[in-house]
Design an enzyme around this catalytic site. Structure first.
Site, short mmCIF file in Angstrom:
data_model
loop_
_atom_site.label_atom_id
_atom_site.label_comp_id
_atom_site.label_asym_id
_atom_site.label_seq_id
_atom_site.Cartn_x
_atom_site.Cartn_y
_atom_site.Cartn_z
N GLY A 1 -32.22 -6.93 -4.94
CA GLY A 1 -33.15 -6.24 -4.04
C GLY A 1 -33.38 -4.80 -4.45
O GLY A 1 -33.59 -3.93 -3.61
N SER B 1 -37.14 -2.32 -3.65
CA SER B 1 -37.70 -1.67 -2.46
C SER B 1 -36.59 -0.99 -1.67
O SER B 1 -35.40 -1.24 -1.91
CB SER B 1 -38.42 -2.70 -1.57
OG SER B 1 -37.47 -3.57 -1.01
N SER C 1 -23.05 -3.04 6.82
CA SER C 1 -23.71 -2.24 7.86
C SER C 1 -22.73 -2.00 8.98
O SER C 1 -21.80 -2.79 9.21
CB SER C 1 -24.92 -3.02 8.40
OG SER C 1 -25.39 -2.40 9.58
N TYR D 1 -27.40 -19.41 18.38
CA TYR D 1 -27.92 -18.42 17.44
C TYR D 1 -28.42 -17.16 18.14
O TYR D 1 -29.17 -17.22 19.11
CB TYR D 1 -29.08 -19.02 16.62
CG TYR D 1 -29.64 -18.07 15.58
CD1 TYR D 1 -28.95 -17.82 14.41
CD2 TYR D 1 -30.86 -17.42 15.78
CE1 TYR D 1 -29.45 -16.94 13.44
CE2 TYR D 1 -31.37 -16.54 14.82
CZ TYR D 1 -30.66 -16.31 13.65
OH TYR D 1 -31.15 -15.45 12.70
#
Ligand SMILES: NC(=O)c1ccc[n+]([C@@H]2O[C@H](COP(=O)([O-])OP(=O)(O)OC[C@H]3O[C@@H](n4cnc5c(N)ncnc54)[C@H](OP(=O)(O)O)[C@@H]3O)[C@@H](O)[C@H]2O)c1
Length: 322
Positions: free
Chosen positions: A40, A43, A174, A196
């Site tokens: 990744g 970006s 994170s 979920y």
């Protein structure tokens, strides 16, 4: 690092803090002899990481699912430095087949590999299954990176052994790892649609990123391998990551602007952990704003890290058998 440090940018023990940029934390470092693979890297935080590592003369391989974006990113970097060494290779982390093909293609290039940055990610997507039938955030953020790392480990070990240069693996986690399901990782309900939650599934996958680095680190120490593995939280940075929650996040940012970073600041912790000489031998840790921080109790749980490792291997095995 406290909220006060985050807001004021006051440096921590490393000498850097939330206001430090990727270029500042890597000033004076020569990466000429290093080959870096970043997922990744076309970006957001990944692009800035690629740019800064390439400016330090590292050879950077960008693994991207969107080759047009990756080639554009490469062009941008070459416009700034025509001698930058950036290459792009196709990788879709949500597909185990694509990860395997990528690793074959990369290994066929016969390049060394010093640094692996598992950066790519998706966040808060509605419930969906990957082509392998695995919940998409777990499949992309954790399982794809887990397989990729395993397939590149021999290459990294060989590079570290023959060059004597410490290898480094950096997993982008994170602070959201604290907001996961009740058992941390819901092993028996990994694909469960009923339970979920887009937020908890993201937290679960980011917890997995820390546990993955922790278990890698334990294995490296046990084997006496000259490679470190750490996880980072880059901060809050408005990027495409927020595509599934753009409106609510823009509102949140309006009221909490003092907690947010720009992209050069967002790439700082990754670049610091990937390159800084002060972190030689430091492994199995979690970094925020370029300083070590204690993650959640789940993220410090060694038994959970091993369980996730075995679970991930079994899951990959069951997909390849099917
Ligand atoms: N931004 C933040 O506030 C923040 C906070 C904490 C942690 N993080 C973590 O930081 C990392 C980078 O995020 P970012 O903010 O820079 O987001 P971003 O701009 O959306 O970048 C994520 C990158 O991952 C790529 N990607 C997504 N799915 C992929 C797949 N299946 N295969 C290959 N590549 C894939 C994206 O490619 P496409 O362009 O094709 O989608 C993109 O290049 C993520 O792991 C994220 O969880 C970010």
């Amino acid at each position: 690092m406290s909220i006060f440090s985050l807001v004021t940018g006051r440096p921590g023990p490393s000498g850097f803090g939330s206001a430090s940029t990727a270029q500042e934390v890597t000033q004076g470092i020569d990466a000429t002899n290093l080959t870096v693979l970043i997922t990744g890297g076309a970006s957001g935080i990944g692009l800035e990481t690629t740019r800064v590592l390439a400016l330090h003369k590292a050879h950077v391989i960008v693994a991207a699912r969107n080759m047009d974006a990756a080639n554009e990113a490469k062009q941008l970097i070459l416009e700034e430095d025509e001698n930058a060494r950036v290459d792009v290779l196709k990788l879709d982390l949500s597909s185990l087949k694509s990860v395997t093909e990528f690793a074959d293609n990369f290994n066929a290039l016969d390049l060394p590999l010093n640094i692996l940055i598992n950066n790519a990610g998706i966040m808060f997507c509605p419930y969906q299954l990957s082509e392998d039938g695995i919940e998409m955030q777990f499949a992309t953020n954790h399982l794809g990176h887990f397989l990729l790392t395993n397939l590149l480990l021999d290459k990294m070990k060989h590079t570290a052994r023959t060059t004597g240069v410490e290898g480094r693996i950096v997993n982008l986690s994170s602070v959201a790892h604290i907001h996961t399901y009740k058992d941390g990782i819901q092993f028996d309900k990994i694909n469960d649609r009923k339970s979920y939650s887009d937020k908890r599934a993201y937290g679960q996958s980011k917890l997995a990123n820390i546990l993955h680095a922790k278990e890698l680190s334990r294995c490296f120490q046990e084997e006496g391998v000259n490679i470190t593995a750490n996880a980072v939280h880059p901060g809050l940075i408005m990027t495409n990551l927020f595509r599934y929650s753009a409106i609510s996040m823009s509102i949140l940012k309006f009221f909490s602007f003092f907690l947010w970073k720009n992209v050069p600041q967002g790439a700082a912790t990754t670049c610091f952990v990937a390159l800084h000489p002060s972190l030689k031998g430091v492994s199995g840790k979690y970094f925020v704003d370029c300083n070590e921080m204690e993650p959640s109790a789940f993220a410090r749980d060694e038994a959970l890290a091993r369980k996730l490792w075995d679970f991930s291997n079994k899951l990959i095995g069951s997909v390849s058998k099917a």
